[in-house]
Write an enzyme that holds these catalytic residues in place. Structure first.
Site, PDB file in Angstrom:
ATOM      1  N   CYS A  24      11.975   3.797   6.453  1.00 53.09           N
ATOM      2  CA  CYS A  24      13.398   3.544   6.700  1.00 53.09           C
ATOM      3  C   CYS A  24      13.846   4.245   7.992  1.00 53.09           C
ATOM      4  O   CYS A  24      13.404   3.857   9.056  1.00 53.09           O
ATOM      5  CB  CYS A  24      14.230   3.959   5.492  1.00 53.09           C
ATOM      6  SG  CYS A  24      15.884   3.247   5.524  1.00 53.09           S
ATOM      7  N   GLU A  51       8.890   5.426  -1.906  1.00 54.38           N
ATOM      8  CA  GLU A  51       9.134   6.585  -2.773  1.00 54.38           C
ATOM      9  C   GLU A  51      10.146   6.273  -3.872  1.00 54.38           C
ATOM     10  O   GLU A  51      10.246   6.990  -4.855  1.00 54.38           O
ATOM     11  CB  GLU A  51       9.587   7.793  -1.928  1.00 54.38           C
ATOM     12  CG  GLU A  51      11.046   7.820  -1.529  1.00 54.38           C
ATOM     13  CD  GLU A  51      11.404   6.912  -0.347  1.00 54.38           C
ATOM     14  OE1 GLU A  51      10.576   6.054   0.026  1.00 54.38           O
ATOM     15  OE2 GLU A  51      12.525   7.042   0.175  1.00 54.38           O
ATOM     16  N   HIS A  80      11.541   1.318   0.728  1.00 54.98           N
ATOM     17  CA  HIS A  80      11.321   2.703   0.283  1.00 54.98           C
ATOM     18  C   HIS A  80      10.247   2.800  -0.802  1.00 54.98           C
ATOM     19  O   HIS A  80      10.568   2.708  -1.987  1.00 54.98           O
ATOM     20  CB  HIS A  80      12.620   3.270  -0.286  1.00 54.98           C
ATOM     21  CG  HIS A  80      13.652   3.590   0.735  1.00 54.98           C
ATOM     22  ND1 HIS A  80      13.717   4.817   1.352  1.00 54.98           N
ATOM     23  CD2 HIS A  80      14.663   2.862   1.245  1.00 54.98           C
ATOM     24  CE1 HIS A  80      14.734   4.823   2.206  1.00 54.98           C
ATOM     25  NE2 HIS A  80      15.329   3.652   2.159  1.00 54.98           N
TER      26      HIS A  80
END
Lengths: 724, 224
Positions: free
Chosen positions: B85, B204, B202
């Protein structure tokens, strides 16, 4: 606005002299309705804010509540903070910056308790969506929240959006924040010890937001958009993010004795309130404040509402370290004075500009005893539109339509805690820390606490019947939590009203406050804090009494049944069948009036049983029934993969559109378990079943309503269709 | 020997990346940009957020911070570097990866789940997948539209450096499945070495089982 004559007399008597210009300005702001709650405090005593889980109740920057220990269920060592704030007038004058700085303010209230912010909600109220100006405000507010909240890395996990003609000249922006802290990190806004230094950390002070508190305490003038722009602050989310991280280090290292964020009435407000709470005074040198503009005078430094600033009480030996931490995060820091045992004194270039008793300044404002007129009970006059037309109008109304256009612009996942996302009845955020494993990422495998969050109001309800409508708001928020398997823990409220000097406005406001307080007491939910915003009144008239409630609840673990239907399983409606249409979106669309529907006799029992049912292994889906009635709840459950076949008896309009709170749809493979759970508490009726064709079929009266998921989606996309 | 998650002022997905790595059993630490990388760093994450407020172009300021020289040196030495990002924006701004990320076609911030097609599986970031696999991973950005000159994109494609493309749940790359108007539907690209990659979605946020899909864990396992 200037200091009222009666206030000036009282102050002159107390001081034994005329107040200085700086003192007069300080009193004007701190004794304003916004800061001193002069018209509302007499009503706020109705709220029950006690409970074994309550660590800090109303009066500090934010409330603090202990989460249950996952093993014992008793209040544990992990705390959450709850705060809510309005930023109504600024958001009318400058929707982007007004809303953005509202987010910033409530986040700093969280920081000053020693907590790390983990979730935000926004409850927004605007004039009719079909009109240009409300739409412009709506877009600006959402963009402002998105801009600020996303950048500071705090997820916006929920909230509400309502449109009603009476917000046309005065929109509302109510922002709530949840923070997280271990018990041993708690900081309060109570000054501790004379001799400690006062350190101002954060943005430099400029001439922005002068007199914001008094601006928030009078009706919006017709020329407010141009005239009052200087009273609106401009936010800097980057500075706020640095402040969040600096605060984290300061608290973690135990460098802070007490803290207060700078909000309404700026430095004067924060520093005087801090020492007043400790029964102490202060000696402040205003020229020591780090400034952004040249030649600011004492009054400007004292009252500017420049954003992203915190006032800390620091022991002398820790000042150097605090300055070093601020410097590491590129934040300014200035030692502006110290805590004393005397008066609250401010000097500017050697001259004393303020010298008053801090407690008198903070708490000395006389309360208003205002006449109230009791709201009228609505007559019953019902429209008779075509049922299909009604269904489509209610399902596609901006009030009940999908809010995806809004929450998609908010980062609702940063922090990797959001297990139930926006668009459902309540958000659920994972508090892994409550499992006792601290920050250990592997605690993913342990069962921590799922914190469910629901926030909202209901202008149609409280406009129709302030007291019953407010009760319903409490029941509905609790139902939202329970539908996801959580039991309510605590709530904060934001009480918005019009000009309280008008007896009918004050009467409606009082009724809403008392309804909310009673219902929260019935639910055993302590109301641990809140905010009052009056004078939401403009050329287009007062807003409806608008209590926004932000309620949190807890469950073990983070999973919850979805809102979406399953292809199989019985569909049950739990709760009384309301026969009244008062406060409904249906009447808002088609005109007419009616009494507000009755509410459950035992809302606490209903909520408790629902929480158990939601986590029952046979439960496939749960969805609260409220805004837009059963029609909207059923429509929201249908997906391309799962439809519903439903049959409803009784008066078709009441069956589909009545908005009695304390009802829920449960889809299950074990209906008897649900009946058993609600035995003696609420009626349970089987109204249909899941299908695998993604179609909603409702057989009601003489009519068959049939819509497929795509058709429903299209009708529910009113907001996105208009704004994309 | 740990993975450094570099925190700039304004980073806000640093803790999330660290948590996801820890969950996967990958040793890591959050490193403040001024403190620099340790000599034996075994991987670098440039996490999401709004470094320096993104007040210039997204990622432009961070790309010029001193630690990025160290990141480049590490990358050149073969240390795996992943930009996520805002980290992807920093990666492109600093020249670690080609192209640029700019304002979404919608001109609005978008936080939503998207589908990604794995374009090649022989990199550290995709070794846990097969080429053609479809991953569900969220995006959260206002400036994620990938832009690059057509001829440069053709070169990248010829060099097989496009790592992920936005696609339908079935794996088809279509205009309707491109959330931000990215050229070539590019969601992630490789640097000159395949140990360097950036992506806008993302991973994560798609690793921990309690908060959604776990489709992204395989990308982070590129550090294992």
């Amino acid at each position: 606005m200037s200091l009222a004559d009666s206030d000036r007399e009282l102050i002159t008597t107390e001081l034994g002299r005329e107040p200085t210009a700086a003192e007069a300005a300080l009193f004007e702001n701190l004794w304003s309705e916004h800061c001193a709650y002069r018209s509302s405090r007499p009503l706020l005593g109705a709220f029950d804010s006690e409970g074994e889980q309550v660590v800090i109740g109303p009066g500090d920057d934010a409330a603090v509540v202990a989460l249950p220990d996952p093993e014992t269920g008793e209040p544990g060592e992990t705390y959450v903070t709850l705060g809510i704030e309005s930023h109504n007038h600024p958001s009318y004058v400058d929707p982007f910056d007004g809303a953005a700085t509202g987010v910033g303010g409530i986040v700093r209230d969280t920081l000053s308790m020693g907590a790390y912010p983990i979730a935000l909600t926004d409850s927004l109220y605007f004039g009719p969506f079909a009109e240009d100006h409300p739409k412009y405000l709506f877009e600006g507010v959402v963009e402002g929240i998105s801009h600020y909240g996303n950048a500071i890395g705090v997820p916006t996990v929920g909230g509400s959006v309502d449109f009603h003609p009476d917000y046309e000249g005065n929109p509302l922006v109510n922002v709530a924040c949840v923070g997280l802290l271990p018990a041993d990190r708690l900081v309060t806004a109570v000054a501790q010890k004379p001799g400690n230094k006062l350190v101002l950390v954060g943005n430099a002070t400029g001439r922005d937001g002068l007199g914001g508190a008094s601006f928030a305490s009078e009706d919006l003038a017709e020329d407010a958009e141009t005239e009052d722009r200087p009273a609106v602050q401009v936010g800097d989310p980057y500075a706020e993010k640095l402040l969040i991280e600096a605060n984290e280090v300061l608290v973690e290292e135990g460098l802070i004795e007490s803290a207060r964020d700078l909000g309404a009435a700026g430095l004067g407000g924060a520093s005087s309130e801090l020492v007043a709470k400790g029964g102490l005074g202060a000696e402040i040198e205003l020229e020591a404040v780090h400034q952004r503009e040249p030649e600011m005078n004492a009054l400007e430094i004292l009252l500017a509402e420049s954003q992203e600033r915190m006032c800390y009480e620091v022991a002398p030996e820790n000042v150097e370290r605090v300055e070093a931490v601020a410097a590491r995060f590129d934040l300014g820091a200035s030692v502006i004075g110290e805590v004393t045992e005397g008066n609250y004194r401010c000097t500017f270039e050697g001259e004393t500009v303020v010298d008053v008793d801090a407690e008198f300044l903070g708490d000395g404002a006389p309360m208003n005893d205002l006449p109230a007129e009791e709201p009228a009970v609505p007559d019953t006059e019902l429209p008779d539109p075509d049922l299909e037309e009604s269904f489509e109008a209610v399902v596609s109304s901006p009030n009940t339509a999908s809010k995806e256009w809004v929450y998609r612009q908010y980062d609702h996942e940063v922090g990797v805690r959001t297990s139930v996302k926006p668009g459902d009845d309540a958000a659920v955020v994972a508090i892994r820390e409550a499992a006792g494993l601290g920050d250990d990422a592997l605690s993913e495998d342990a069962e921590g606490i799922g914190l469910a969050i629901s926030a909202g109001g209901a202008p149609n309800w409280t406009a129709s019947d302030p007291e019953a409508g407010a009760r319903a708001i409490a029941v509905e928020n609790a139902t939202n939590l329970a539908a996801k398997g959580a039991r309510p823990l605590a709530a904060v409220d934001c009480l918005n009203g019009g000009n309280p000097e008008k007896p009918d406005v004050y009467g409606g406001f009082s009724a809403a406050v008392s309804g909310l307080a009673e219902a929260c007491a019935d639910l055993s939910v302590p109301v641990v804090g809140g905010n009052v915003s009056l004078y939401n009144d403009s050329a287009t008239g007062p807003i409806p009494p608008t209590p926004t409630l932000a309620m949190v609840g807890t469950k073990r673990g983070y999973e919850a049944p979805p809102l979406s239907a399953s292809p199989e399983g019985d569909l049950l409606l739990v709760g009384d069948r309301p026969d009244r249409l008062g406060g409904s979106e249906y009447l808002a669309r088609f005109g007419g009036s009616d009494r507000f529907p009755a509410l459950p006799d035992d809302p606490a029992g209903f909520v408790d049983s629902l929480a158990a049912v939601a986590d029952h292994p046979a439960t496939l889906a749960t969805h609260d029934v409220s805004h837009g009635g059963l029609a909207v709840s059923l429509a929201e459950m249908v997906t391309d993969e799962a439809g519903l076949e439903v049959s409803l008896s009784g008066d078709p309009a009441a069956a589909l559109f009545a908005e009695g709170a304390g009802r829920v749809l449960v889809q299950t493979t074990d209906p008897d378990a649900v009946r058993e759970a609600f035995a003696g508490i609420a009626p349970v009726a089987r109204i249909g079943e899941g299908t695998d064709d993604g179609v909603l079929r409702v057989d009601v009266g003489e009519t068959d309503l049939t819509y497929d998921a795509a058709g429903i989606r299209e009708r529910r996309s009113t907001i996105a269709a208009e704004l994309e | 020997m740990t993975v450094a998650v570099v925190r700039f002022g304004g980073s806000n997905c640093d803790r999330d990346a660290a948590r996801a790595l820890s969950y996967l059993g990958i040793e890591n630490e959050v490193v403040w940009h001024e403190d620099g990388l340790s000599e034996d760093v075994m991987g670098v994450v440039l996490p999401g957020g709004f470094s320096y407020g993104d007040y210039l172009r997204a990622g432009a300021m961070a790309a010029r911070s001193p630690i990025m020289r160290e990141v480049r040196e590490a990358a050149d030495a073969g240390v795996p570097v992943l930009g996520i990002c805002n980290g992807a924006q920093i990666g492109c701004e600093s020249g670690l990866t080609p192209g640029a990320f700019t304002t979404n076609e919608s001109a609005r911030f978008q936080c939503e789940p998207v589908h990604l097609r794995v374009e090649r599986a022989d990199t550290p970031w995709t070794a846990r997948y097969e080429a053609g696999d479809v991953l569900e991973i969220p995006i959260a950005h206002g400036e994620g539209r990938y832009e690059i000159r057509e001829d440069r994109l053709a070169e990248l494609e010829a060099d097989d450096r496009v790592l992920f493309r936005y696609c339908t749940p079935e794996g088809e790359v279509a205009p309707s499945s491109n959330p931000n108007g990215s050229r070539g539907a590019v969601a992630g690209v490789l640097g000159e070495r395949e140990t360097v990659a950036v992506l806008m979605p993302h991973p994560e946020r798609a690793t921990l089982p309690s908060v959604g899909t776990t489709d992204g864990g395989g990308i982070l396992r590129g550090f294992a």
